[in-house]
Design a protein around this motif. Structure first.
Motif, short mmCIF file in Angstrom:
data_model
loop_
_atom_site.label_atom_id
_atom_site.label_comp_id
_atom_site.label_asym_id
_atom_site.label_seq_id
_atom_site.Cartn_x
_atom_site.Cartn_y
_atom_site.Cartn_z
N SER A 186 0.85 -1.19 0.00
CA SER A 186 0.00 0.00 0.00
C SER A 186 0.89 1.24 0.00
CB SER A 186 -0.90 0.00 1.23
OG SER A 186 -0.12 0.22 2.40
N PRO A 187 0.36 2.38 -0.40
CA PRO A 187 1.17 3.60 -0.37
C PRO A 187 1.77 3.89 1.00
CG PRO A 187 -0.82 3.98 -1.66
CD PRO A 187 -0.96 2.61 -1.04
N ALA A 188 0.98 3.68 2.05
CA ALA A 188 1.49 3.94 3.40
C ALA A 188 2.63 2.99 3.75
CB ALA A 188 0.37 3.81 4.43
N ARG A 189 2.48 1.72 3.38
CA ARG A 189 3.51 0.74 3.71
C ARG A 189 4.75 0.95 2.85
NH1 ARG A 189 2.77 -3.46 6.71
NH2 ARG A 189 3.57 -5.12 5.38
N LEU A 190 4.56 1.41 1.64
CA LEU A 190 5.70 1.74 0.80
C LEU A 190 6.49 2.90 1.41
CD1 LEU A 190 7.43 1.47 -1.74
CD2 LEU A 190 5.77 2.92 -2.93
N GLU A 191 5.78 3.90 1.91
CA GLU A 191 6.49 5.03 2.54
C GLU A 191 7.26 4.57 3.76
OE1 GLU A 191 6.94 8.24 1.46
OE2 GLU A 191 6.05 7.36 -0.34
N ARG A 192 6.66 3.66 4.53
CA ARG A 192 7.38 3.15 5.71
C ARG A 192 8.64 2.41 5.27
NH1 ARG A 192 2.00 1.02 7.33
NH2 ARG A 192 0.97 2.71 8.44
N LEU A 193 8.51 1.57 4.24
CA LEU A 193 9.68 0.84 3.78
C LEU A 193 10.75 1.80 3.28
CD1 LEU A 193 11.14 -1.81 3.12
CD2 LEU A 193 9.97 -1.81 0.90
N LYS A 194 10.36 2.83 2.55
CA LYS A 194 11.33 3.80 2.04
C LYS A 194 12.08 4.47 3.18
CE LYS A 194 9.96 6.61 -1.24
NZ LYS A 194 9.07 7.53 -1.98
N THR A 195 11.36 4.85 4.22
CA THR A 195 12.03 5.47 5.38
C THR A 195 13.02 4.50 6.01
OG1 THR A 195 10.31 7.09 5.90
CG2 THR A 195 11.65 6.30 7.73
N ALA A 196 12.60 3.26 6.19
CA ALA A 196 13.48 2.27 6.79
C ALA A 196 14.71 2.03 5.93
CB ALA A 196 12.73 0.96 7.02
N VAL A 197 14.51 1.94 4.64
CA VAL A 197 15.64 1.71 3.72
C VAL A 197 16.62 2.88 3.77
CG1 VAL A 197 16.26 1.58 1.27
CG2 VAL A 197 14.43 0.13 2.17
N ALA A 198 16.10 4.09 3.75
CA ALA A 198 16.98 5.26 3.78
C ALA A 198 17.77 5.29 5.08
CB ALA A 198 16.17 6.54 3.60
N GLU A 199 17.11 5.00 6.20
CA GLU A 199 17.81 5.01 7.48
C GLU A 199 18.86 3.91 7.54
OE1 GLU A 199 17.66 7.21 9.91
OE2 GLU A 199 16.13 8.38 8.84
N ALA A 200 18.51 2.72 7.06
CA ALA A 200 19.49 1.62 7.08
C ALA A 200 20.67 1.94 6.18
CB ALA A 200 18.81 0.32 6.67
N ALA A 201 20.39 2.51 5.03
CA ALA A 201 21.47 2.87 4.12
C ALA A 201 22.35 3.96 4.72
CB ALA A 201 20.90 3.33 2.77
N MET A 202 21.72 4.92 5.39
CA MET A 202 22.50 5.98 6.02
C MET A 202 23.39 5.42 7.12
SD MET A 202 21.15 9.70 7.29
CE MET A 202 20.24 9.19 8.73
N GLY A 239 6.34 22.33 2.73
CA GLY A 239 7.31 22.30 1.64
C GLY A 239 8.44 21.32 1.86
N VAL A 240 8.36 20.55 2.94
CA VAL A 240 9.43 19.59 3.24
C VAL A 240 9.19 18.31 2.46
CG1 VAL A 240 10.49 18.18 5.04
CG2 VAL A 240 9.91 20.56 5.51
N GLU A 241 10.19 17.90 1.73
CA GLU A 241 10.05 16.73 0.86
C GLU A 241 10.57 15.45 1.51
OE1 GLU A 241 11.55 19.72 -2.52
OE2 GLU A 241 11.55 17.63 -3.14
N TYR A 242 11.40 15.60 2.52
CA TYR A 242 12.07 14.41 3.08
C TYR A 242 12.56 14.76 4.48
CZ TYR A 242 15.95 10.98 3.55
OH TYR A 242 16.82 10.02 3.97
N ILE A 243 12.25 13.90 5.44
CA ILE A 243 12.76 14.05 6.80
C ILE A 243 13.42 12.73 7.18
CG2 ILE A 243 12.21 14.61 9.20
CD1 ILE A 243 9.56 15.81 8.26
N ASN A 244 14.67 12.79 7.61
CA ASN A 244 15.30 11.56 8.10
C ASN A 244 15.54 11.67 9.61
OD1 ASN A 244 17.61 13.10 8.38
ND2 ASN A 244 18.76 12.07 6.77
N SER A 245 16.21 10.69 10.17
CA SER A 245 16.38 10.67 11.62
C SER A 245 17.20 11.86 12.10
CB SER A 245 17.03 9.35 12.07
OG SER A 245 18.27 9.14 11.40
N THR A 246 18.11 12.33 11.28
CA THR A 246 18.86 13.53 11.65
C THR A 246 17.93 14.74 11.67
OG1 THR A 246 20.84 12.61 10.63
CG2 THR A 246 20.87 14.95 11.12
N GLY A 247 17.00 14.79 10.75
CA GLY A 247 16.01 15.86 10.76
C GLY A 247 15.13 15.79 11.99
N ILE A 248 14.76 14.60 12.38
CA ILE A 248 13.99 14.43 13.63
C ILE A 248 14.79 14.98 14.80
CG2 ILE A 248 13.05 12.75 15.25
CD1 ILE A 248 11.31 13.10 12.80
N ALA A 249 16.08 14.66 14.82
CA ALA A 249 16.94 15.16 15.90
C ALA A 249 17.01 16.69 15.88
CB ALA A 249 18.34 14.56 15.77
#
Lengths: 177, 113
Positions: free
Chosen positions: A68-84, B53-63
């Motif tokens: 679902s769109p919501a679950r895709l957004e959750r996965l994207k956030t998790a992927v970005a954080e894990a990659a970071m 207007g924020v397109e992306y927030i990561n954990s650093t942004g949360i901090a």
């Protein structure tokens, strides 16, 4: 060297080439006899900001898998954080060291594996950040990454073999939450 | 296209509204703290973050948000927010930021409190 496997689940109240799509034996949780489909596999340099490219390429790879769109957004956030984490902590921000990404699916789940070269130090356990302590100035404001990853996906597994870290992010297919 | 971060402040009624655009990550730290600091030093009243207007927030942004919220709490100035997508409203709930920063559906509601 033995793999150390850790599964983390907290309450919900909680360098670059690309491989072609192919079948692979499923070493993912679930039916061990089901053949997983590999949707993409690639490597990117550990440069700041590349976590967003990882996120977008994974999103493209799973676009047709029914999340679902919501679950895709959750996965994207998790992927970005894990990659970071892999870029900044695992590979120390060294652009010469690649972050590896592999996306697989079975009929029951989507799995994203993110690998770095920092296996000499263990991946910390997931802890719930104490926001009150942070707002009171008693702790630094940071420390949200692993917590967010664990809360965004259905399951997070971490492995280390002494030279690599692997984070596996699992989203069950067919769920609507 | 994802834009670099920027922030700007304006007065709306009894509040100072800070409009945020772009990526709320490590690169946002200097500008966010600069604009927020000026807002704290300016007129009193609530501070309202516009995340529209924020397109992306990561954990650093949360901090970073936690950090500015901590600064505001030392002054007793309430901080409010609007313009969050459903996904980021969920993240603000999961992190409990929403317990310390009231989230509104739009600017007029946020300004009225």
């Amino acid at each position: 060297m033995a793999l150390l496997r850790r599964r983390s689940r907290i309450p919900k109240s909680v360098p670059g080439g690309e491989a072609p799509v192919r079948a692979a034996t499923a070493d993912v949780a679930g039916d061990p006899h089901e053949v997983a489909t590999v949707h993409t596999e690639f490597f990117l340099p550990s440069a700041e900001g590349n976590e967003r490219e990882v996120m977008e390429r994974v999103a493209a790879a799973v676009a047709s898998l029914g999340l679902s769109p919501a679950r895709l957004e959750r996965l994207k956030t998790a992927v970005a954080e894990a990659a970071m984490n892999a870029i900044e902590h695992g590979n120390g921000g060294n652009a010469a060291l690649p972050v590896g990404v592999r996306v697989e699916s079975t009929s029951r789940m989507v799995t994203v594996r993110i690998t770095d070269q920092g296996g000499g130090t263990p991946i910390p356990r997931v802890e719930i950040p104490d926001i009150e302590a942070k707002l009171a100035g008693e702790q630094k404001p940071r420390g949200w990454g692993l917590f967010l990853i664990a809360k965004m996906v259905d399951e997070m597994r971490t492995h280390t073999d002494g030279s690599h870290h692997v984070i596996e992010l699992v989203m069950n297919r067919g769920e609507s939450w | 296209m994802v834009n670099a971060f920027d922030a700007s402040a304006r007065i709306e009624g009894p509040t100072t509204v800070i409009d945020l655009i772009g990526l709320l990550d490590r690169t946002a730290e200097t500008r966010l703290n600069e604009v927020f600091g000026a807002a704290l030093d300016g007129r009193g009243g609530p501070i309202v973050f516009n995340f529209g207007g924020v397109e992306y927030i990561n954990s650093t942004g949360i901090a970073l948000v936690v950090g500015v919220l901590a600064r505001a709490r030392t002054t007793g100035r309430p901080v409010r927010a609007y313009g969050l997508t459903d996904h980021y409203r969920e993240i603000f709930t999961i992190t409990r930021l929403s317990e310390f920063m009231r989230i509104f559906d739009n600017e007029s509601a946020a300004v009225a409190g």
